[in-house]
Design a protein around this motif. Structure first.
Motif, PDB file in Angstrom:
ATOM      1  N   UNK A 167      48.960  55.275  -5.616  1.00  0.00           N
ATOM      2  CA  UNK A 167      48.657  56.640  -5.188  1.00  0.00           C
ATOM      3  C   UNK A 167      49.152  56.940  -3.780  1.00  0.00           C
ATOM      4  N   UNK A 168      49.155  55.915  -2.922  1.00  0.00           N
ATOM      5  CA  UNK A 168      49.468  56.160  -1.515  1.00  0.00           C
ATOM      6  C   UNK A 168      50.146  54.943  -0.900  1.00  0.00           C
ATOM      7  N   UNK A 169      51.239  55.189  -0.206  1.00  0.00           N
ATOM      8  CA  UNK A 169      51.919  54.192   0.620  1.00  0.00           C
ATOM      9  C   UNK A 169      52.228  54.908   1.926  1.00  0.00           C
ATOM     10  N   UNK A 197      56.146  48.143  -2.742  1.00  0.00           N
ATOM     11  CA  UNK A 197      56.147  49.148  -3.800  1.00  0.00           C
ATOM     12  C   UNK A 197      56.228  50.521  -3.150  1.00  0.00           C
ATOM     13  N   UNK A 198      56.375  51.543  -3.975  1.00  0.00           N
ATOM     14  CA  UNK A 198      56.399  52.918  -3.465  1.00  0.00           C
ATOM     15  C   UNK A 198      55.429  53.776  -4.274  1.00  0.00           C
ATOM     16  N   UNK A 199      55.095  54.932  -3.735  1.00  0.00           N
ATOM     17  CA  UNK A 199      54.181  55.846  -4.402  1.00  0.00           C
ATOM     18  C   UNK A 199      54.711  56.206  -5.783  1.00  0.00           C
ATOM     19  N   UNK A 200      53.810  56.187  -6.777  1.00  0.00           N
ATOM     20  CA  UNK A 200      54.182  56.515  -8.147  1.00  0.00           C
ATOM     21  C   UNK A 200      54.504  55.316  -9.005  1.00  0.00           C
ATOM     22  N   UNK A 216      48.043  41.134 -10.199  1.00  0.00           N
ATOM     23  CA  UNK A 216      48.648  39.968  -9.577  1.00  0.00           C
ATOM     24  C   UNK A 216      50.016  40.213  -8.984  1.00  0.00           C
ATOM     25  N   UNK A 217      50.573  41.394  -9.203  1.00  0.00           N
ATOM     26  CA  UNK A 217      51.894  41.712  -8.651  1.00  0.00           C
ATOM     27  C   UNK A 217      51.819  41.831  -7.132  1.00  0.00           C
ATOM     28  N   UNK A 218      52.808  41.293  -6.418  1.00  0.00           N
ATOM     29  CA  UNK A 218      52.844  41.417  -4.965  1.00  0.00           C
ATOM     30  C   UNK A 218      53.208  42.852  -4.605  1.00  0.00           C
TER      31      UNK A 218
END
Length: 301
Positions: free
Chosen positions: A214-216, A249-252, A258-260
């Motif tokens: 949702x937010x980065x 990661x990025x928004x969306x 367990x993913x980094x």
């Protein structure tokens, strides 16, 4: 008035077991502590209807699997609270079901309060910036998908078995400290909204369950979140990761358990290296470690 009186009479004469055919409180003996999360399961026969749960003077939505999660505020007064179902139509109540039970909220000791310094007096510019940042966070939270459930299996902790350096709920006291009397004039008392994990060197931060980003965002003002990431797990449950050094990661994005998703850090400036991990349930901060343990215990049933 007649309807209210009728409901009160029925609550007195009907056995508490009458609710068993409609919903189940998964928590052991309907006992929860301040900072815990109530976990409720709706009967499959009612999942096609627009049914909400009423407790703590609020209505809560069930997800597509018939589960509802309700956070218990750390300042919720201990005692017995009624819980029942409400049928709605277009968010308006159309019927009170007479299927009810009670939940018992117990007091919890959150550890010894500690002195966090004088109450900050931010400048007007800082206040304006914080208002903008709050709007960014609130905007992200408002995008949470309550009706769906994105989780897959059990919750994990974001740094595995990393040492806990500051637990959830421990009060921070802000105010003027008198060196002569060795007492603090309390101006504000704020419970710790999450759990801190030691991370002296950058460590990989893992998504505690599957969900959507949702937010980065980077909040640079001293005393705020620094680099912050929020994952929506559905059902009103969000996980938050603060003081990060790097986003993966990025928004969306959709992420798996367990993913980094990031690396730990010490943002913003002058923050000691650690991960501040939070769980919000319908906007309320709850004990993230307690939620993880309880979710894995009760939702495995």
């Amino acid at each position: 008035m007649k309807k209210i009186i009728l409901m009160a009479v029925l609550m007195l004469i009907l056995p508490i077991s009458v609710f068993a055919q409609t919903f189940e409180v998964l928590n052991y003996n309907s006992l929860v502590r301040q900072g815990d999360v109530l976990m409720i399961k709706l009967a499959s026969s009612l999942r096609e209807k627009d049914i909400h749960l009423f407790v703590f003077d609020e209505l809560y939505q069930f997800n597509k699997n018939g589960h509802a999660f309700v956070g218990v505020d750390v300042e919720r007064k201990p005692g017995r609270y009624i819980m029942y179902l409400v049928e709605t139509k277009e968010n308006e109540r159309i019927q009170h079901d007479f299927y009810y039970t009670y939940v018992e909220v117990l007091e919890k000791q959150f550890g010894n309060p500690w002195y966090a310094g004088p109450l900050p007096r931010p400048s007007k510019a800082v206040q304006e910036q914080r208002a903008k940042e709050k709007a960014i966070k609130d905007g992200a939270y408002s995008l949470a998908d309550i009706s769906n459930d994105f989780t897959e299996g059990r919750f994990i902790l974001p740094l595995g078995n990393a040492e806990v350096t500051d637990e959830f709920g421990v009060p921070r006291i802000y105010g003027a400290y008198n060196r002569r009397t060795k007492k603090t004039k309390v101006e504000n008392k704020v419970p710790h909204g999450g759990t801190d994990f030691r991370a002296r060197i950058p460590l990989p931060v893992r998504a505690v369950n599957s969900g959507k980003i949702l937010l980065v965002h980077w909040f640079p003002i001293r005393g705020t979140e620094g680099k912050m990431l929020v994952i929506d797990h559905g059902s009103g449950v969000l996980s938050l990761y603060l003081h990060l050094s790097k986003f993966m990661v990025k928004k969306g994005d959709t992420v798996k358990s367990g993913q980094i998703v990031a690396m730990t850090g010490a943002t913003p400036v002058r923050t000691s290296p650690h991960l501040h991990f939070m769980i919000k349930v319908h906007g309320l901060n709850v004990d993230p470690v307690g939620f993880t343990n309880d979710f894995n215990r009760y939702m495995d049933r």
